[in-house]
Structures are given as structure tokens and as C-alpha cells.
Scaffold this active site. Structure first.
Site, PDB file in Angstrom:
ATOM      1  N   GLY A 109      -5.575  -8.107   6.832  1.00  0.00           N
ATOM      2  CA  GLY A 109      -5.422  -6.739   7.331  1.00  0.00           C
ATOM      3  C   GLY A 109      -6.737  -6.136   7.817  1.00  0.00           C
ATOM      4  O   GLY A 109      -7.793  -6.768   7.788  1.00  0.00           O
ATOM      5  N   ILE A 111      -8.615  -3.469   6.719  1.00  0.00           N
ATOM      6  CA  ILE A 111      -9.684  -3.153   5.759  1.00  0.00           C
ATOM      7  C   ILE A 111     -10.423  -4.438   5.388  1.00  0.00           C
ATOM      8  O   ILE A 111     -11.658  -4.500   5.394  1.00  0.00           O
ATOM      9  CB  ILE A 111      -9.109  -2.469   4.498  1.00  0.00           C
ATOM     10  CG1 ILE A 111      -8.531  -1.107   4.861  1.00  0.00           C
ATOM     11  CG2 ILE A 111     -10.185  -2.316   3.418  1.00  0.00           C
ATOM     12  CD1 ILE A 111      -7.740  -0.432   3.747  1.00  0.00           C
ATOM     13  N   SER A 112      -9.649  -5.479   5.109  1.00  0.00           N
ATOM     14  CA  SER A 112     -10.262  -6.755   4.710  1.00  0.00           C
ATOM     15  C   SER A 112     -11.163  -7.297   5.805  1.00  0.00           C
ATOM     16  O   SER A 112     -12.167  -7.954   5.527  1.00  0.00           O
ATOM     17  CB  SER A 112      -9.178  -7.779   4.390  1.00  0.00           C
ATOM     18  OG  SER A 112      -8.445  -7.336   3.284  1.00  0.00           O
ATOM     19  N   ARG A 187       4.011   2.890   5.180  1.00  0.00           N
ATOM     20  CA  ARG A 187       5.238   3.692   5.289  1.00  0.00           C
ATOM     21  C   ARG A 187       5.671   3.751   6.745  1.00  0.00           C
ATOM     22  O   ARG A 187       4.900   4.130   7.619  1.00  0.00           O
ATOM     23  CB  ARG A 187       4.947   5.094   4.772  1.00  0.00           C
ATOM     24  CG  ARG A 187       6.110   6.045   4.871  1.00  0.00           C
ATOM     25  CD  ARG A 187       5.876   7.152   3.868  1.00  0.00           C
ATOM     26  NE  ARG A 187       6.552   8.376   4.224  1.00  0.00           N
ATOM     27  CZ  ARG A 187       6.566   9.438   3.441  1.00  0.00           C
ATOM     28  NH1 ARG A 187       5.923   9.433   2.313  1.00  0.00           N
ATOM     29  NH2 ARG A 187       7.197  10.522   3.797  1.00  0.00           N
ATOM     30  N   ARG A 193       9.321   8.597   0.680  1.00  0.00           N
ATOM     31  CA  ARG A 193       8.213   8.196  -0.194  1.00  0.00           C
ATOM     32  C   ARG A 193       8.732   7.420  -1.415  1.00  0.00           C
ATOM     33  O   ARG A 193       8.099   6.500  -1.899  1.00  0.00           O
ATOM     34  CB  ARG A 193       7.432   9.424  -0.650  1.00  0.00           C
ATOM     35  CG  ARG A 193       6.160   9.022  -1.378  1.00  0.00           C
ATOM     36  CD  ARG A 193       5.333  10.234  -1.717  1.00  0.00           C
ATOM     37  NE  ARG A 193       4.255   9.884  -2.618  1.00  0.00           N
ATOM     38  CZ  ARG A 193       3.030   9.525  -2.238  1.00  0.00           C
ATOM     39  NH1 ARG A 193       2.754   9.436  -0.956  1.00  0.00           N
ATOM     40  NH2 ARG A 193       2.111   9.239  -3.119  1.00  0.00           N
ATOM     41  N   ASP A 254     -12.470   9.102  -0.782  1.00  0.00           N
ATOM     42  CA  ASP A 254     -12.329  10.558  -0.863  1.00  0.00           C
ATOM     43  C   ASP A 254     -13.645  11.192  -1.325  1.00  0.00           C
ATOM     44  O   ASP A 254     -14.066  12.231  -0.820  1.00  0.00           O
ATOM     45  CB  ASP A 254     -11.197  10.914  -1.830  1.00  0.00           C
ATOM     46  CG  ASP A 254      -9.915  10.177  -1.487  1.00  0.00           C
ATOM     47  OD1 ASP A 254      -9.336  10.454  -0.433  1.00  0.00           O
ATOM     48  OD2 ASP A 254      -9.525   9.273  -2.255  1.00  0.00           O
ATOM     49  N   HIS A 282      -4.717   9.889  -5.037  1.00  0.00           N
ATOM     50  CA  HIS A 282      -5.185   9.656  -3.662  1.00  0.00           C
ATOM     51  C   HIS A 282      -4.049  10.090  -2.731  1.00  0.00           C
ATOM     52  O   HIS A 282      -3.284   9.287  -2.209  1.00  0.00           O
ATOM     53  CB  HIS A 282      -5.532   8.181  -3.449  1.00  0.00           C
ATOM     54  CG  HIS A 282      -5.930   7.874  -2.034  1.00  0.00           C
ATOM     55  ND1 HIS A 282      -7.106   8.314  -1.476  1.00  0.00           N
ATOM     56  CD2 HIS A 282      -5.298   7.192  -1.060  1.00  0.00           C
ATOM     57  CE1 HIS A 282      -7.179   7.911  -0.225  1.00  0.00           C
ATOM     58  NE2 HIS A 282      -6.086   7.235   0.059  1.00  0.00           N
TER      59      HIS A 282
HETATM   60  N1  LIG Z   1      -7.104   3.993  -1.305  1.00  0.00           N
HETATM   61  C1  LIG Z   1      -7.655   4.290  -0.152  1.00  0.00           C
HETATM   62  O1  LIG Z   1      -8.657   4.996  -0.090  1.00  0.00           O
HETATM   63  C2  LIG Z   1      -7.085   3.763   1.112  1.00  0.00           C
HETATM   64  C3  LIG Z   1      -5.970   2.984   1.087  1.00  0.00           C
HETATM   65  N2  LIG Z   1      -5.448   2.471   2.238  1.00  0.00           N
HETATM   66  C4  LIG Z   1      -4.284   1.616   2.102  1.00  0.00           C
HETATM   67  O2  LIG Z   1      -4.720   0.258   2.145  1.00  0.00           O
HETATM   68  C5  LIG Z   1      -3.624  -0.552   2.552  1.00  0.00           C
HETATM   69  C6  LIG Z   1      -4.079  -1.557   3.585  1.00  0.00           C
HETATM   70  O3  LIG Z   1      -4.567  -0.913   4.724  1.00  0.00           O
HETATM   71  P1  LIG Z   1      -4.966  -1.760   6.048  1.00  0.00           P
HETATM   72  O4  LIG Z   1      -5.787  -2.943   5.694  1.00  0.00           O
HETATM   73  O5  LIG Z   1      -5.489  -0.775   7.009  1.00  0.00           O
HETATM   74  O6  LIG Z   1      -3.535  -2.193   6.503  1.00  0.00           O
HETATM   75  P2  LIG Z   1      -3.069  -3.445   7.397  1.00  0.00           P
HETATM   76  O7  LIG Z   1      -1.682  -3.102   7.805  1.00  0.00           O
HETATM   77  O8  LIG Z   1      -4.081  -3.774   8.422  1.00  0.00           O
HETATM   78  O9  LIG Z   1      -3.058  -4.625   6.351  1.00  0.00           O
HETATM   79  C7  LIG Z   1      -2.329  -4.523   5.203  1.00  0.00           C
HETATM   80  C8  LIG Z   1      -1.886  -5.893   4.761  1.00  0.00           C
HETATM   81  O10 LIG Z   1      -0.854  -5.627   3.817  1.00  0.00           O
HETATM   82  C9  LIG Z   1       0.064  -6.660   3.889  1.00  0.00           C
HETATM   83  N3  LIG Z   1       1.449  -6.207   3.842  1.00  0.00           N
HETATM   84  C10 LIG Z   1       2.141  -5.521   4.747  1.00  0.00           C
HETATM   85  N4  LIG Z   1       3.425  -5.406   4.381  1.00  0.00           N
HETATM   86  C11 LIG Z   1       3.529  -6.044   3.220  1.00  0.00           C
HETATM   87  C12 LIG Z   1       4.593  -6.279   2.337  1.00  0.00           C
HETATM   88  N5  LIG Z   1       5.831  -5.839   2.564  1.00  0.00           N
HETATM   89  N6  LIG Z   1       4.317  -6.986   1.252  1.00  0.00           N
HETATM   90  C13 LIG Z   1       3.074  -7.422   0.988  1.00  0.00           C
HETATM   91  N7  LIG Z   1       2.045  -7.210   1.772  1.00  0.00           N
HETATM   92  C14 LIG Z   1       2.265  -6.536   2.884  1.00  0.00           C
HETATM   93  C15 LIG Z   1      -0.131  -7.374   5.191  1.00  0.00           C
HETATM   94  O11 LIG Z   1      -0.548  -8.654   4.863  1.00  0.00           O
HETATM   95  P3  LIG Z   1       0.406  -9.869   4.780  1.00  0.00           P
HETATM   96  O12 LIG Z   1       1.182  -9.953   6.041  1.00  0.00           O
HETATM   97  O13 LIG Z   1      -0.531 -10.955   4.572  1.00  0.00           O
HETATM   98  O14 LIG Z   1       1.286  -9.639   3.613  1.00  0.00           O
HETATM   99  C16 LIG Z   1      -1.285  -6.692   5.864  1.00  0.00           C
HETATM  100  O15 LIG Z   1      -2.223  -7.625   6.340  1.00  0.00           O
HETATM  101  C17 LIG Z   1      -2.537   0.409   3.014  1.00  0.00           C
HETATM  102  O16 LIG Z   1      -1.619   0.571   1.956  1.00  0.00           O
HETATM  103  C18 LIG Z   1      -3.293   1.716   3.217  1.00  0.00           C
HETATM  104  O17 LIG Z   1      -2.454   2.821   3.097  1.00  0.00           O
HETATM  105  C19 LIG Z   1      -6.036   2.712   3.445  1.00  0.00           C
HETATM  106  C20 LIG Z   1      -7.153   3.500   3.529  1.00  0.00           C
HETATM  107  C21 LIG Z   1      -7.736   4.118   2.368  1.00  0.00           C
HETATM  108  O1  LIG Z   2      -2.714   7.033   4.258  1.00  0.00           O
HETATM  109  C1  LIG Z   2      -3.359   5.990   4.565  1.00  0.00           C
HETATM  110  O2  LIG Z   2      -2.875   4.881   4.696  1.00  0.00           O
HETATM  111  C2  LIG Z   2      -4.835   6.114   4.753  1.00  0.00           C
HETATM  112  C3  LIG Z   2      -5.516   6.607   3.565  1.00  0.00           C
HETATM  113  O3  LIG Z   2      -5.124   6.418   2.431  1.00  0.00           O
HETATM  114  C4  LIG Z   2      -6.745   7.353   3.775  1.00  0.00           C
HETATM  115  O4  LIG Z   2      -7.226   7.431   4.903  1.00  0.00           O
HETATM  116  O5  LIG Z   2      -7.259   7.904   2.799  1.00  0.00           O
END
Ligand SMILES: NC(=O)C1=CN([C@@H]2O[C@H](COP(=O)(O)OP(=O)(O)OC[C@H]3O[C@@H](n4cnc5c(N)ncnc54)[C@H](OP(=O)(O)O)[C@@H]3O)[C@@H](O)[C@H]2O)C=CC1
Ligand SMILES: O=C([O-])CC(=O)C(=O)O
Length: 442
Positions: A109, A111-112, A187, A193, A254, A282
Site C-alpha cells: 500500500g 504508506i508502506s 471505507r 461505519r 495527529d 484517531h
Molecule cells: N492511524 C493513522 O494515523 C492513519 C491511518 N491510515 C490508515 O492506514 C491504512 C492504510 O492506508 P494506505 O497505505 O494509504 O492504504 P492503501 O489502500 O494504499 O493500502 C492499504 C493496504 O491494505 C490492504 N487491504 C485493502 N483491503 C483489504 C482487505 N479487505 N483485507 C486486508 N487488507 C486489505 C491492501 O493490501 P492487500 O491487497 O495486500 O491486502 C492495501 O495494500 C488505511 O486503513 C488508512 O485509513 C492512514 C493514514 C493515517
Molecule cells: O481517514 C484516513 O484514512 C486517513 C487518516 O486516518 C488520516 O489522515 O489521519
């Protein structure tokens, strides 16, 4: 899982194949005074779709050249990792440390894509700490995961000693000392939600079970995938053999956002802002605490006299920063999230500067603030740098802060009721407040 391994001996290093897994503690190069030869090899095993680049040490001598030729014939041998290198790194090897095993889910994804390169560069653990990356994807992302591994190859990171990729958390998380759980389903349009909590909750229940079964007993878990607080709660409930204190939900982004906005308003550089707590979830109910935060060592309210701005504009800005960024970028924060994961890890392995603290979503049992037990709530933490943390005791509260904390606490308690079926607490009952949103959902 079959493992391609590198061996060193008093005479040479060579390539062997073994069916039994070697532990990274075998990388005890400090004891050898001889030149070290590396081979790192991609070896996909069709059955598990897991493969691994690895180097480790044993005492079996073998001729290097012959082994190299043999390795080249192997169809699964991949690119640069099929080569053998003679590093002649005698002095350096004396100070190499034991590998740190880092597992990352959602590894293909966005972030990674930032985070992995930071980890491999030594940004978290330092320039003398070799690491192993264990990357979890899914069937749909497996090719992309290979692409990630190729880019890691092309980056020639000297500290990156193993890369394994796979789709089975029970294999990928084996011996993990850090688990960065990023993969989560976003989502989609029209998704409630409650539905998101259920779908992602199931993912994190599975992750917890896998960590419980195969990870290091002291693995540190940082849950990033949203809704990260409740996902972290589900994860820890499904991992009873791992201390609850080892689980974190990422709220460092945050905290960083809040520091930046306070610095901007006060006209100072952001390194002057300290003691910044994010309380709670969060989500858009999170509470950036300007009562206890400091600018140049002074209480924020003494530096920023516009208290209405603090209570209204500032607070809402932090709560909704993620959403505004999505409106601009068309996707959620990835680079700054990766930076904040690095910050969160460094905060646990570096002593917290005297008088300061950092925010992390942690398990509430035993908290000194009167926050409900048995949820994952962002609170102020300090660390001695040993991977552990303590909650900060000298915190001030006023009516405004208490009221805001109560709101985010109520939201997390409601989320918890929605996932009771995943935490072993019976039948779920979902009555979420209507305005409950992730930062990116506004
Ligand atoms: N806590 C924080 O501060 C923040 C949290 N986030 C959260 O981090 C998460 C990842 O973000 P980001 O890297 O941008 O997202 P991406 O969509 O780029 O990557 C997320 C990865 O999650 C996996 N994924 C998607 N659907 C599923 C599923 N049904 N089951 C299992 N894995 C799934 C996919 O990998 P694969 O296909 O390999 O399963 C995908 O590569 C999101 O939930 C986002 O909301 C984002 C920003 C800030
Ligand atoms: O809602 C999201 O997926 C993104 C997020 O968490 C953030 O930017 O803090």
C-alpha cells in the site's frame, strides 16, 4: 517454508538450503574474524507463496564458486540476490548487531511504500542495526509486493539483510519483534461505519491470532489501519499471550499535525512545541490538548492568547486535517503517516527527553486519568528507550478538556460494543454516534 540461507565459515561463506527455519540470532558475526560472503536469494515456494532473502551464519565450510554456479541454476533465484558478494567487512562485522525482525501488513500500500525505505535506510534503528523485513500482502497484491521487493533490491541498502513476502500472516509474522499493521480495507461509498468496523475488525482479529501464535512473545505492535484504536483493541484481545502493553494505535500523525499548527500560529519553528497530547480516538472526536502543551517551554495559552482559536479552529483543524488533505491530494496521507510511524517507533526505543512526552493509543487498564478501562485510547507516554512506556502522571485537566475527553471516550466505548463478537465479549450491539468519522471521512 523453505529457506535459502547464507552461511559463513572460517574459510568462506556459501549457499545452502534447509527445510528447518533458522533464527536470526544465528547472525552472530561478531564472533568471526573472517571475511564474509553474502548471498541473498528470492526463492518463491509455490505452495505458500512465501519467499525470503536471508543471510545467517553457521560453521559449515564449503567451496563458494561451485555453490554460486549451482544457485544460478535455480529458477526461483531472483536478480541481484542470486549473486554472492565478498564484503571483506572484517572490522564492521565486529560491531554488527543481531537482526531486528520487522513485519509489515498492507506492505504493497501507499504508506508502506514510504515506510519500508525509511526502515531499510536505518532511520529507525540506526546505522549499525541490520534488519529483516517481513512483508504481508494478499493474493490481489502479490505482484505488487514483488514490485516492492524489487525496489528494495535496487536500493542496495546495506542494513537490509532479509526480505520475505507472503500472504499468510502465520508465516510472515514468525519471530516478528515489531508488527506494523497497516493493511485495512478503506471505507467505500455507502459503507456504514459499523460495516467498516466489522470488516476491518475481522482482519485485525486474524492478525492478533497470528501474532499470538508465531511472533516474538515481546513483539511491539503498532496498528495503523483504521479505525486504528478499535482495531488495536481487537488485535490485543485475540493475542492473549502478548502483553496488552505492547499494542499501540497510531496517533502520532495527529500529534505531529497539532505541533505544526501551534508552531504556525505562534510564529515559531515546530521543534519549539513540546508536551503535545492527543487524547482518545484517531477520529474527528480526538482531542489535541493545548492545556498541557508547551511552546518554548511555556504553556501554549500564555503564548497564544487567542483561546477561542485554540478551542475551535485549532481543534477542528487537527481533527479534520486528514480529510482536507484527501480533498487536495485525492488520497489519504501516506508520506507523513510513514514519518509518524518512524517517530512512534523511535519514541519507544529512545529515552524520552526530560520533561517531554509523546502520544500513543494504548490500553487503558490502570490509567491514572479516570478514563474507562478496557479500550485503546491515545494518552501521554514516556519511554526509557527499552520499547516500553509509562503514562505521564502530572497532567492538568479543566472542564473543556474533560468534556472533550468524555466525548471521544464515549465514541470508543460505542465502537467497542460494535465489535463485541470479535473481542470475545458476546453479541455486538452497534449504536455509534452519527458524527463518528475518521479524520479522512469529513
Ligand atoms: N492511524 C493513522 O494515523 C492513519 C491511518 N491510515 C490508515 O492506514 C491504512 C492504510 O492506508 P494506505 O497505505 O494509504 O492504504 P492503501 O489502500 O494504499 O493500502 C492499504 C493496504 O491494505 C490492504 N487491504 C485493502 N483491503 C483489504 C482487505 N479487505 N483485507 C486486508 N487488507 C486489505 C491492501 O493490501 P492487500 O491487497 O495486500 O491486502 C492495501 O495494500 C488505511 O486503513 C488508512 O485509513 C492512514 C493514514 C493515517
Ligand atoms: O481517514 C484516513 O484514512 C486517513 C487518516 O486516518 C488520516 O489522515 O489521519
Amino acid at each position: 517454508m523453505a529457506v535459502a540461507e547464507l552461511t559463513t565459515s572460517p574459510a568462506a561463506a556459501t549457499y545452502t538450503k534447509t527445510s528447518s527455519r533458522l533464527h536470526s540470532s544465528q547472525l552472530s558475526l561478531s564472533s568471526t574474524r573472517l571475511s564474509v560472503h553474502f548471498r541473498r536469494s528470492f526463492r518463491p515456494t509455490p505452495r505458500s507463496q512465501n519467499f525470503k532473502i536471508t543471510c545467517s551464519v553457521n560453521q559449515v565450510p564449503a567451496p563458494v564458486a561451485a555453490q554460486t554456479e549451482e544457485a544460478k541454476k535455480k529458477p526461483e533465484c531472483y536478480g541481484v540476490f542470486c549473486q554472492t558478494y565478498d564484503l571483506k567487512a572484517e572490522e564492521e562485522t565486529k560491531t554488527w548487531k543481531k537482526l531486528v525482525n520487522i513485519a509489515v501488513s498492507g506492505a504493497a500500500g501507499m504508506i508502506s511504500n514510504h515506510l519500508l525505505f525509511k526502515l531499510a535506510s536505518g532511520e529507525v534503528f540506526g546505522p549499525d542495526q541490520p534488519i529483516a523485513l517481513k512483508l504481508l500482502g494478499s493474493e490481489r497484491s502479490f505482484q505488487a509486493l514483488e514490485g516492492v521487493a524489487m525496489e528494495l533490491e535496487d536500493s542496495l541498502y546495506p542494513l537490509l539483510r532479509e526480505v520475505s513476502i507472503g500472504i499468510d500472516p502465520y508465516e510472515v509474522y514468525e519471530d516478528a519483534e515489531w508488527a506494523l499493521l497497516i493493511g485495512a480495507k478503506p471505507r467505500g461509498p455507502g459503507m456504514e461505519r459499523a460495516g467498516l468496523l466489522d470488516i476491518n475488525g475481522q482482519i485485525f482479529a486474524e492478525q492478533g491470532k497470528a501474532l499470538n501464535a508465531v511472533a516474538s512473545r515481546n513483539v511491539k505492535v503498532i496498528v495503523v489501519g483504521n479505525p486504528c484504536n478499535t482495531n488495536a483493541l481487537i488485535c490485543l484481545k485475540n493475542a492473549p499471550n502478548i502483553p496488552t502493553k505492547n499494542f499501540h494505535a497510531l496517533t502520532r500523525l495527529d500529534e505531529n499535525r497539532a505541533k505544526c499548527q501551534l508552531a504556525l500560529k505562534a510564529g515559531v519553528f515546530y521543534d519549539k512545541v513540546s508536551n503535545m497530547t492527543i487524547w482518545g480516538n484517531h477520529s474527528t472526536t480526538q482531542v489535541p490538548d493545548f492545556l498541557n502543551a508547551r511552546i518554548n517551554g511555556l504553556p501554549v495559552k500564555e503564548v497564544i492568547k487567542d483561546h477561542k482559536w485554540l478551542e475551535e479552529e485549532f481543534t477542528e483543524k487537527i481533527q479534520k486535517r486528514g480529510g482536507v488533505l484527501i480533498q487536495k491530494w485525492g488520497r489519504s496521507s501516506a508520506a507523513s503517516t510513514a514519518v509518524s510511524i518512524v517517530d512512534a517507533m523511535k519514541s519507544l526505543i529512545t529515552p524520552t527527553p526530560e520533561g517531554d512526552w509523546f502520544s500513543s493509543g494504548v490500553y487503558t487498564n490502570g490509567n491514572p486519568y479516570g478514563i474507562a478501562q478496557d479500550i485503546v485510547f491515545s494518552m501521554p507516554c514516556r519511554s526509557k528507550g527499552d520499547g516500553d512506556y509509562e503514562l505521564v502522571k502530572d497532567i492538568k485537566f479543566d472542564d473543556y478538556l474533560r468534556k472533550r475527553i468524555a466525548k471521544t471516550e464515549a465514541e470508543l466505548l460505542a465502537e467497542k460494543r460494535c465489535v463485541a463478537h470479535l473481542t470475545g465479549e458476546g453479541v455486538a450491539f452497534c449504536d455509534l454516534p452519527e458524527d463518528t468519522m475518521l479524520p479522512g471521512e469529513m
